[in-house]
Design an enzyme around this catalytic site. Structure first.
Site, PDB file in Angstrom:
ATOM      1  N   HIS A 140     -17.099   8.116 -60.007  1.00  0.00           N
ATOM      2  CA  HIS A 140     -18.476   8.299 -59.523  1.00  0.00           C
ATOM      3  C   HIS A 140     -18.763   7.242 -58.456  1.00  0.00           C
ATOM      4  CE1 HIS A 140     -22.653   9.515 -59.571  1.00  0.00           C
ATOM      5  NE2 HIS A 140     -22.966   8.222 -59.553  1.00  0.00           N
ATOM      6  N   ARG A 200     -19.879  19.593 -62.215  1.00  0.00           N
ATOM      7  CA  ARG A 200     -20.541  20.392 -63.246  1.00  0.00           C
ATOM      8  C   ARG A 200     -20.895  19.490 -64.413  1.00  0.00           C
ATOM      9  NH1 ARG A 200     -22.720  24.730 -61.872  1.00  0.00           N
ATOM     10  NH2 ARG A 200     -22.699  25.444 -64.023  1.00  0.00           N
ATOM     11  N   ILE A 201     -22.060  19.746 -64.993  1.00  0.00           N
ATOM     12  CA  ILE A 201     -22.422  19.038 -66.232  1.00  0.00           C
ATOM     13  C   ILE A 201     -21.678  19.715 -67.378  1.00  0.00           C
ATOM     14  CG2 ILE A 201     -24.339  18.628 -67.829  1.00  0.00           C
ATOM     15  CD1 ILE A 201     -26.060  18.123 -65.362  1.00  0.00           C
ATOM     16  N   LEU A 202     -21.091  18.916 -68.245  1.00  0.00           N
ATOM     17  CA  LEU A 202     -20.203  19.453 -69.284  1.00  0.00           C
ATOM     18  C   LEU A 202     -20.897  19.456 -70.642  1.00  0.00           C
ATOM     19  CD1 LEU A 202     -17.138  17.474 -67.980  1.00  0.00           C
ATOM     20  CD2 LEU A 202     -17.456  19.959 -67.826  1.00  0.00           C
TER      21      LEU A 202
END
Ligand code: GAR
Length: 226
Positions: A116, A98-100
């Protein structure tokens, strides 16, 4: 060099899927290699396989389903209160996809790390391995970094290089990179537990008290604390 750690470092691990990096952390705790207490595993997906790894290890699990929240900020606020109930010293993103929001990232500044599957700053984002192949790269790898507002963009702590071989496809490359990933989190979390790695107020990684000019390399850590 391995240093004694008086107290266990408390962590919460965030996942979205398979959870093989989570399992590598669980295994390292089980063997006594990591002075860590995994207080909880939190997933944004109810069906994440990794939740089963946590249950099998007797670790508390929680789901904060992003689909229940119309806005990213509301999801992040719910996630933050779920995490903070466990009062972790470190938040570990292990395949958390998810992008935070900036507010969330700011709250955990210097206390949240991510893995990553590329040699960042190259190839942030999704479909990493296919993009590495399409770009004709001969080397790829994985990176652990402190989380900042830029997705997959924070200051790197540790990298591992992996050769791209003739005939590789995205799956074969992902599998070899994943082997290295599984060695990496135990090393970095141990460094954090020992106080060897921190994020400076100016946004640089400090390692053993000195600014880290380049990310440390896994293969030069042979015999090092892991
Ligand atoms: C890992 O390869 C991890 O590096 C990647 O997701 C996979 C999760 O596997 N993370 C990212 O791409 C973050 N941008 P796992 O669930 O088996 O640990």
């Amino acid at each position: 060099m391995t240093r004694a750690v008086d107290n266990l470092l408390s962590i919460v691990v965030l996942i979205s899927g398979r959870g093989s990096n989570l399992q590598s952390i669980i295994d390292a705790v089980a063997t006594g290699e990591l002075p860590v207490e995994i207080r909880a595993v939190i997933s944004n997906k109810p069906d994440a396989l990794g939740l089963q790894h946590a249950v099998q290890a007797g670790i508390a699990t929680q789901v904060v389903d992003h689909r229940q929240y119309p806005e990213r900020a509301a999801f992040d606020a719910a996630l933050q209160s779920a995490i903070d109930e466990y009062r972790p010293q470190l938040v570990v993103l292990a395949g958390f996809m998810r992008i935070l929001t900036p507010a969330f990232v700011h709250h955990y500044r210097g206390r949240m790390i991510n893995i990553h599957p590329s040699l960042l700053p190259e190839f942030p984002g999704l479909n990493t391995h296919q993009r590495v192949l399409d770009a004709g790269r001969q080397e790829t790898g994985a990176t652990i970094h402190f989380v900042t507002e830029e997705t997959d963009g924070g200051p790197a702590i540790l990298q591992a290089g992996v050769a791209v071989l003739p005939g590789d496809d995205a799956d074969s490359l992902a599998a070899r990179v994943l082997e290295q990933e599984h060695r990496m989190y135990p090393v970095v979390i141990r460094w954090y537990a020992e106080g060897r790695v921190r994020l400076d107020p100016d946004g640089r990684v400090r390692f053993d008290g000195a600014p880290l000019k380049r990310p440390r390399q896994l293969d030069s850590e042979a015999g090092a604390p892991c």
